[in-house]
Design a protein around this motif. Sequence first.
Motif, PDB file in Angstrom:
ATOM      1  N   LEU A 122      -6.881  11.164   1.685  1.00  0.00           N
ATOM      2  CA  LEU A 122      -7.131  10.147   0.661  1.00  0.00           C
ATOM      3  C   LEU A 122      -5.837   9.472   0.226  1.00  0.00           C
ATOM      4  N   LEU A 123      -4.779  10.248   0.011  1.00  0.00           N
ATOM      5  CA  LEU A 123      -3.502   9.672  -0.398  1.00  0.00           C
ATOM      6  C   LEU A 123      -2.925   8.773   0.698  1.00  0.00           C
ATOM      7  N   CYS A 124      -3.067   9.196   1.948  1.00  0.00           N
ATOM      8  CA  CYS A 124      -2.556   8.381   3.055  1.00  0.00           C
ATOM      9  C   CYS A 124      -3.316   7.061   3.174  1.00  0.00           C
ATOM     10  N   ASP A 125      -4.621   7.105   2.948  1.00  0.00           N
ATOM     11  CA  ASP A 125      -5.430   5.885   3.037  1.00  0.00           C
ATOM     12  C   ASP A 125      -4.989   4.834   2.024  1.00  0.00           C
ATOM     13  N   HIS A 126      -4.458   5.294   0.887  1.00  0.00           N
ATOM     14  CA  HIS A 126      -4.086   4.356  -0.176  1.00  0.00           C
ATOM     15  C   HIS A 126      -2.567   4.264  -0.365  1.00  0.00           C
ATOM     16  N   ALA A 127      -1.819   4.720   0.621  1.00  0.00           N
ATOM     17  CA  ALA A 127      -0.354   4.682   0.532  1.00  0.00           C
ATOM     18  C   ALA A 127       0.199   3.466   1.257  1.00  0.00           C
ATOM     19  N   GLU A 128       1.449   3.168   0.995  1.00  0.00           N
ATOM     20  CA  GLU A 128       2.143   2.105   1.718  1.00  0.00           C
ATOM     21  C   GLU A 128       2.749   2.686   2.988  1.00  0.00           C
ATOM     22  N   ALA A 129       2.649   1.951   4.065  1.00  0.00           N
ATOM     23  CA  ALA A 129       3.152   2.433   5.353  1.00  0.00           C
ATOM     24  C   ALA A 129       4.672   2.350   5.398  1.00  0.00           C
ATOM     25  N   TYR A 130       5.269   3.276   6.151  1.00  0.00           N
ATOM     26  CA  TYR A 130       6.725   3.295   6.318  1.00  0.00           C
ATOM     27  C   TYR A 130       7.062   2.987   7.767  1.00  0.00           C
ATOM     28  N   ASP A 131       7.880   1.977   7.958  1.00  0.00           N
ATOM     29  CA  ASP A 131       8.309   1.575   9.304  1.00  0.00           C
ATOM     30  C   ASP A 131       9.473   2.466   9.719  1.00  0.00           C
ATOM     31  N   THR A 132       9.219   3.394  10.629  1.00  0.00           N
ATOM     32  CA  THR A 132      10.255   4.347  11.041  1.00  0.00           C
ATOM     33  C   THR A 132      11.360   3.690  11.860  1.00  0.00           C
ATOM     34  N   VAL A 133      11.068   2.564  12.486  1.00  0.00           N
ATOM     35  CA  VAL A 133      12.082   1.867  13.294  1.00  0.00           C
ATOM     36  C   VAL A 133      13.039   1.089  12.398  1.00  0.00           C
ATOM     37  N   ASP A 163      -4.193  -4.246  -5.543  1.00  0.00           N
ATOM     38  CA  ASP A 163      -5.607  -4.541  -5.331  1.00  0.00           C
ATOM     39  C   ASP A 163      -6.405  -3.706  -6.326  1.00  0.00           C
ATOM     40  N   SER A 164      -6.967  -4.349  -7.335  1.00  0.00           N
ATOM     41  CA  SER A 164      -7.677  -3.609  -8.381  1.00  0.00           C
ATOM     42  C   SER A 164      -8.886  -2.863  -7.839  1.00  0.00           C
ATOM     43  N   LYS A 165      -9.606  -3.452  -6.875  1.00  0.00           N
ATOM     44  CA  LYS A 165     -10.779  -2.772  -6.315  1.00  0.00           C
ATOM     45  C   LYS A 165     -10.371  -1.530  -5.524  1.00  0.00           C
ATOM     46  N   ALA A 166      -9.282  -1.641  -4.759  1.00  0.00           N
ATOM     47  CA  ALA A 166      -8.801  -0.480  -3.995  1.00  0.00           C
ATOM     48  C   ALA A 166      -8.317   0.617  -4.940  1.00  0.00           C
ATOM     49  N   ASN A 167      -7.682   0.207  -6.047  1.00  0.00           N
ATOM     50  CA  ASN A 167      -7.202   1.180  -7.019  1.00  0.00           C
ATOM     51  C   ASN A 167      -8.375   1.918  -7.669  1.00  0.00           C
ATOM     52  N   GLU A 168      -9.426   1.172  -8.044  1.00  0.00           N
ATOM     53  CA  GLU A 168     -10.600   1.787  -8.654  1.00  0.00           C
ATOM     54  C   GLU A 168     -11.309   2.711  -7.666  1.00  0.00           C
ATOM     55  N   PHE A 176      -3.430  17.844  -9.741  1.00  0.00           N
ATOM     56  CA  PHE A 176      -2.887  16.553  -9.307  1.00  0.00           C
ATOM     57  C   PHE A 176      -2.469  15.781 -10.540  1.00  0.00           C
ATOM     58  N   GLN A 177      -1.425  15.008 -10.392  1.00  0.00           N
ATOM     59  CA  GLN A 177      -0.977  14.166 -11.493  1.00  0.00           C
ATOM     60  C   GLN A 177      -0.345  12.903 -10.940  1.00  0.00           C
ATOM     61  N   ALA A 178      -0.697  11.781 -11.538  1.00  0.00           N
ATOM     62  CA  ALA A 178      -0.106  10.494 -11.168  1.00  0.00           C
ATOM     63  C   ALA A 178       0.401   9.822 -12.424  1.00  0.00           C
ATOM     64  N   PRO A 179       1.470   9.057 -12.321  1.00  0.00           N
ATOM     65  CA  PRO A 179       1.961   8.322 -13.502  1.00  0.00           C
ATOM     66  C   PRO A 179       0.927   7.296 -13.958  1.00  0.00           C
ATOM     67  N   ASN A 180       1.017   6.936 -15.228  1.00  0.00           N
ATOM     68  CA  ASN A 180       0.018   6.030 -15.801  1.00  0.00           C
ATOM     69  C   ASN A 180      -0.083   4.704 -15.047  1.00  0.00           C
ATOM     70  N   TRP A 181       1.057   4.197 -14.583  1.00  0.00           N
ATOM     71  CA  TRP A 181       1.012   2.902 -13.905  1.00  0.00           C
ATOM     72  C   TRP A 181       0.202   2.968 -12.623  1.00  0.00           C
ATOM     73  N   PHE A 182       0.114   4.161 -12.003  1.00  0.00           N
ATOM     74  CA  PHE A 182      -0.601   4.292 -10.737  1.00  0.00           C
ATOM     75  C   PHE A 182      -2.106   4.142 -10.940  1.00  0.00           C
ATOM     76  N   LEU A 183      -2.585   4.522 -12.124  1.00  0.00           N
ATOM     77  CA  LEU A 183      -4.009   4.443 -12.408  1.00  0.00           C
ATOM     78  C   LEU A 183      -4.354   3.202 -13.231  1.00  0.00           C
ATOM     79  N   ARG A 184      -3.466   2.244 -13.243  1.00  0.00           N
ATOM     80  CA  ARG A 184      -3.652   1.054 -14.081  1.00  0.00           C
ATOM     81  C   ARG A 184      -4.949   0.326 -13.720  1.00  0.00           C
ATOM     82  N   GLY A 185      -5.569  -0.207 -14.720  1.00  0.00           N
ATOM     83  CA  GLY A 185      -6.776  -0.972 -14.503  1.00  0.00           C
ATOM     84  C   GLY A 185      -8.015  -0.137 -14.280  1.00  0.00           C
ATOM     85  N   ALA A 186      -7.869   1.199 -14.220  1.00  0.00           N
ATOM     86  CA  ALA A 186      -9.031   2.042 -13.964  1.00  0.00           C
ATOM     87  C   ALA A 186      -9.371   2.897 -15.181  1.00  0.00           C
ATOM     88  N   PHE A 187      -8.398   3.678 -15.646  1.00  0.00           N
ATOM     89  CA  PHE A 187      -8.610   4.532 -16.803  1.00  0.00           C
ATOM     90  C   PHE A 187      -7.342   4.524 -17.650  1.00  0.00           C
TER      91      PHE A 187
END
Length: 345
Positions: A13-24, A34-39, A94-105
């Motif tokens: 789940l975390l990987c699905d909603h994470a930013e990709a890292y370019d190893t090269v 994206d508010s819908k993706a965040n919700e 699990f714990q996320a900073p408040n900004w990570f859950l913005r717009g949802a709760f």
Amino acid sequence: SGLVDFYAQLVELLCDHAEAYDTVEGTTIQKSYDSKANEEFVRKITDLFIDDNSASSEDLLSFGGGGTQEQGTEEAAPSSPPSESPVAVAVPTFQAPNWFLRGAFTRQPFLSDVEATNRLLEQGLESADDEGRPDEAVGAAVCISSAYLNPTQPLVDRLRRYASVEFLSAGHVSHGFRPKKKAGNKGKAWIPTVFDKLADEACRQLPLAKLWHWEREGWTFHAKGLWLFQTLQKQGQTRYGDLMAAVVGSANFGARSHYKDMESNCILIFSPDFEDDDDAAAAAKGAYDEQESPSGRGSWKDELVKEWEGMKRSAANVKSETVLESSAPMPPYVQMMYPFVKKFF
């Protein structure tokens, strides 16, 4: 396997909603908000951590008061006790900073890692008091390992109720921000000094606490965890007894973990072993350092105690004020900003 499956789902789940890292290129591919993706993320992670069929975290954190089911798994808690005693009750957090859950709760919709750890510490004192022996006074001890020691005030307030507290952190030789002769590290020599000052402030509020510095040339200390022991006192001598619970995972039990970072721990609550005096005595004497555990079981509990004792072998008991006096000076601008940036460390 329920706990393994749970964490496999969490990582996916975390990987699905994470930013990709370019190893090269060595860069992060930024995503626009994206508010819908965040919700969707908040809904899915809430579904993962809240299971109406499982025992509640509140019950599990009462040291066996509510059941034996791992919190967050899909299987229902058994209606009757299992034929064999469980190895441990597991409470994933699990714990996320408040900004990570913005717009949802406005706040995390399930028990956060900090809340779970606080409840564990509160229940630890109550459980120790309930298990007293007629010939030995019973208390509890908290041992915390953190690479970057900066306990929050609420945590210090809870630790103040414990008669025995130990901190294990990085000494200057093995600190993650020790001065290094490489590009990008110039001007960071003051960072270990900030952590020395933070540790000193905590220890001044906990005058009976022990501070250990782990140092090994060529190594960086990054171990983290919490061990909750029962303590036994007889004829004025205090020794560690049974390991009641342990916390394993990512959190450093500091301000940054509390306010800024995403963290996940697993609280392990063990069945009491007070009937076995030999185990408790062997643990107090350091017998867990040997290859064979004193009980011969090689259990999770034994291995976790061996881990704590093993780390202390490469550590020295230090005085926080003495360490601070020998630290590199903080630049004037850091001294001026220090009161305002504590939560960033």
